[in-house]
Design a protein around this motif. Structure first.
Motif, PDB file in Angstrom:
ATOM      1  N   ILE A   1      -4.608  -3.311   3.477  1.00 33.53           N
ATOM      2  CA  ILE A   1      -5.230  -3.520   2.827  1.00 33.53           C
ATOM      3  C   ILE A   1      -3.850  -3.230   1.751  1.00 33.53           C
ATOM      4  N   ALA A   2      -5.023  -3.382  -0.281  1.00 35.31           N
ATOM      5  CA  ALA A   2      -4.243  -3.342  -0.970  1.00 35.31           C
ATOM      6  C   ALA A   2      -4.160  -1.771  -0.895  1.00 35.31           C
ATOM      7  N   HIS A   3      -5.148  -0.354  -0.800  1.00 35.29           N
ATOM      8  CA  HIS A   3      -5.393   0.529  -1.263  1.00 35.29           C
ATOM      9  C   HIS A   3      -5.590   0.990   0.074  1.00 35.29           C
ATOM     10  N   PRO A   4      -5.079   2.592  -0.158  1.00 33.62           N
ATOM     11  CA  PRO A   4      -5.208   3.208   1.021  1.00 33.62           C
ATOM     12  C   PRO A   4      -6.641   4.033   0.407  1.00 33.62           C
ATOM     13  N   ASP A   5      -7.236   4.345  -0.361  1.00 29.71           N
ATOM     14  CA  ASP A   5      -8.579   4.321  -0.341  1.00 29.71           C
ATOM     15  C   ASP A   5      -9.564   3.165   0.655  1.00 29.71           C
TER      16      ASP A   5
ATOM     17  N   THR B   1      -1.718  -0.073   4.843  1.00 26.98           N
ATOM     18  CA  THR B   1      -1.255  -0.773   3.536  1.00 26.98           C
ATOM     19  C   THR B   1       0.066  -0.966   3.406  1.00 26.98           C
ATOM     20  N   THR B   2       1.304  -1.709   3.825  1.00 25.00           N
ATOM     21  CA  THR B   2       2.645  -1.568   3.651  1.00 25.00           C
ATOM     22  C   THR B   2       2.853  -2.605   1.968  1.00 25.00           C
ATOM     23  N   PRO B   3       4.541  -2.016   1.813  1.00 22.71           N
ATOM     24  CA  PRO B   3       4.982  -3.110   0.960  1.00 22.71           C
ATOM     25  C   PRO B   3       4.962  -4.067   0.561  1.00 22.71           C
ATOM     26  N   ASN B   4       4.967  -4.779   1.573  1.00 23.81           N
ATOM     27  CA  ASN B   4       5.306  -6.483   1.837  1.00 23.81           C
ATOM     28  C   ASN B   4       3.999  -6.827   0.884  1.00 23.81           C
TER      29      ASN B   4
END
Length: 127
Positions: free
Chosen positions: A11-15, A52-55
């Motif tokens: 997912i793009a955002h923790p929210d 989430t992931t920085p990748n």
């Protein structure tokens, strides 16, 4: 032995995790692990990690691009699917194909389709 072992959903955002926590626990998946920005859920010998992931690349999810279009989950009895569909909008999941619910997949197929604000689509299929 055939079967699904696991699935990783980035997912793009923790929210965005809140949507998935509600849906998966509502469908009977058990939270196995939690960390900032992610959770793992188990059911029937398989697991799903949502994190989430920085990748990830900076592009929105689009289920119409090549790749996975949607995930289909077992939803229990038709009345359970109906209740989930009623409750879903309050938890970040909007209904799809409302004009054809619950038979958008055909007259013998009882299911609801949902999409969250990030564009992930799921199908919840009745027994």
């Amino acid at each position: 032995m055939p079967g699904l072992h696991h699935l990783d959903i980035w997912i793009a955002h923790p929210d965005d995790l809140t949507d998935w926590i509600w849906l998966l626990t509502r469908l009977g998946w058990t939270t196995e692990a939690e960390w900032p920005g992610g959770s793992t859920f188990t059911a029937g010998g398989a697991y799903i990690s949502v994190t989430t992931t920085p990748n990830t690349i900076d592009a929105p999810h689009d289920r119409r691009r090549p790749g996975v279009n949607h995930l289909a989950f077992e939803g229990g009895a038709p009345a359970e699917v109906d209740r989930l569909m009623t409750d879903a909008p309050a938890h970040g999941w909007g209904p799809l194909y409302v004009d054809r619910y619950p038979h958008a997949g055909g007259p013998q197929h009882y299911a609801g389709w949902l999409e969250n604000t990030a564009g992930f689509k799921v199908e919840v299929v009745a027994d």
